[in-house]
Structure formats: structure tokens, C-alpha cells
Design a protein around this motif. Structure first.
Motif, short mmCIF file in Angstrom:
data_model
loop_
_atom_site.label_atom_id
_atom_site.label_comp_id
_atom_site.label_asym_id
_atom_site.label_seq_id
_atom_site.Cartn_x
_atom_site.Cartn_y
_atom_site.Cartn_z
N SER A 276 0.82 -1.22 0.00
CA SER A 276 0.00 0.00 0.00
C SER A 276 0.85 1.26 0.00
O SER A 276 0.33 2.35 -0.24
CB SER A 276 -0.92 0.02 1.23
N LYS A 277 2.14 1.11 0.28
CA LYS A 277 3.06 2.24 0.34
C LYS A 277 2.60 3.28 1.35
O LYS A 277 2.78 4.48 1.17
CB LYS A 277 3.24 2.87 -1.04
N SER A 278 1.96 2.80 2.44
CA SER A 278 1.49 3.70 3.48
C SER A 278 2.65 4.31 4.25
O SER A 278 2.57 5.43 4.73
CB SER A 278 0.55 2.97 4.43
N ILE A 279 3.74 3.56 4.38
CA ILE A 279 4.95 4.08 4.98
C ILE A 279 6.00 4.05 3.88
O ILE A 279 6.42 2.99 3.42
CB ILE A 279 5.40 3.23 6.19
N GLY A 280 6.42 5.22 3.45
CA GLY A 280 7.30 5.34 2.29
C GLY A 280 8.64 4.65 2.44
O GLY A 280 9.21 4.17 1.47
N VAL A 281 9.16 4.56 3.66
CA VAL A 281 10.49 3.95 3.84
C VAL A 281 10.45 2.44 3.63
O VAL A 281 11.50 1.84 3.38
CB VAL A 281 11.06 4.28 5.24
N CYS A 282 9.29 1.83 3.71
CA CYS A 282 9.19 0.38 3.54
C CYS A 282 9.40 -0.04 2.08
O CYS A 282 9.68 -1.20 1.82
CB CYS A 282 7.84 -0.12 4.02
N ILE A 283 9.28 0.87 1.16
CA ILE A 283 9.42 0.55 -0.26
C ILE A 283 10.87 0.19 -0.59
O ILE A 283 11.13 -0.70 -1.38
CB ILE A 283 8.97 1.75 -1.12
#
Length: 151
Positions: A72-79
Motif C-alpha cells: 500500500s506504500k502507506s509508509i514510504g520507507v518500507c518501499i
């Protein structure tokens, strides 16, 4: 098989393998030092870099992102690395940044690898032991035949 290999050839092979091992270790340490000299760039949520200027405290250690956070890319750093950690700067600002690896997951992988490698090592040891017994038995039978023929 290895039993028929002369002693000089065995020593030469072991020496070459030892030299190759030392060469690989030296080359790997050289490349590792060069890679570590570069500054690591961590992706940060909301472009806040207060942890670079101020003292900070790690609120949540490095941990893997959930599948939902990644897709979902809700937290950008997880990408970027699929791992995140939460920091609290001295100013009170909470920052989420990406991190390299989670220590306990790497430790679990290490012990899993070690346990999987123990099985082939154990099977190889058993195979060598059985092969040694078979060869010893053949040798004894050959000696018995030679003695029986000479009498």
C-alpha cells in the motif's frame, strides 16, 4: 577415488586450495572496506533529518515492514529496504527511517543454515566411516586369500 591419488598430488591440491582461500579472503576484505567507506543513505519518512543534527533515541528497533505497508506504500520507507525503525529526536519529533537488516532475523537465518549444513556433514562422516570399514574388510579378505594360496 581419492585413495589412489599420490601424496604429492594431494599436497599440491591442498596448497592450491589454501592459497585460493587466502586470496578470496583478502579480495573480499578489500571490497568490503571500500563499500563501507561510502556513507549509507537511509530513506526517511517526511524528509525529516533531525537525527543527523541532534541526538536521537531509537523507539522501535529495526523490524520488517508488513506486506500491507509494502504494497500500500502507506509508509514510504518500507518501499526501499522493506525494513523500518522509529527514532525520537531530542526536539521530540518522531521519525521513521529505513534500515538495513533485522538482527534477530539474520541470526535465525544463520542458525537455520548451520542446522541444514550439519545434516550433510553428518551424512558425509557416516559415509566415510562405512567406506573405511568396507575397504578394511576387503583388505583383510585379500590378505586371507594370499595366505590361503601360499599355504
Amino acid at each position: 577415488m581419492i585413495e589412489s591419488c599420490p601424496r604429492k598430488r594431494m599436497l599440491l591440491g591442498i596448497t592450491i586450495l589454501g592459497g585460493l582461500t587466502i586470496f578470496v579472503l583478502i579480495a573480499e576484505s578489500h571490497w568490503t572496506q571500500n563499500n563501507n567507506s561510502r556513507k549509507r543513505i537511509f530513506r526517511v519518512e517526511q524528509n525529516s533529518t533531525c537525527f543527523e543534527r541532534e541526538k536521537y533515541e531509537i523507539v522501535d528497533e529495526c523490524q520488517p515492514c508488513t506486506d500491507f505497508e509494502i504494497t500500500s506504500k502507506s509508509i514510504g520507507v518500507c518501499i526501499h529496504t522493506h525494513y523500518k525503525e522509529v527514532l525520537k529526536c531530542a526536539s521530540g519529533e518522531m521519525v521513521t527511517r529505513s534500515c538495513d537488516k533485522v538482527a534477530y532475523i539474520e541470526e535465525q537465518k544463520f542458525w537455520k543454515f548451520e542446522s541444514f549444513m550439519f545434516l550433510p556433514a553428518f551424512l558425509s562422516t557416516v559415509a566415510v566411516y562405512v567406506r573405511k570399514k568396507v575397504l578394511y574388510k576387503r583388505m583383510v579378505q585379500r590378505v586371507q586369500r594370499q595366505l590361503a594360496n601360499s599355504v
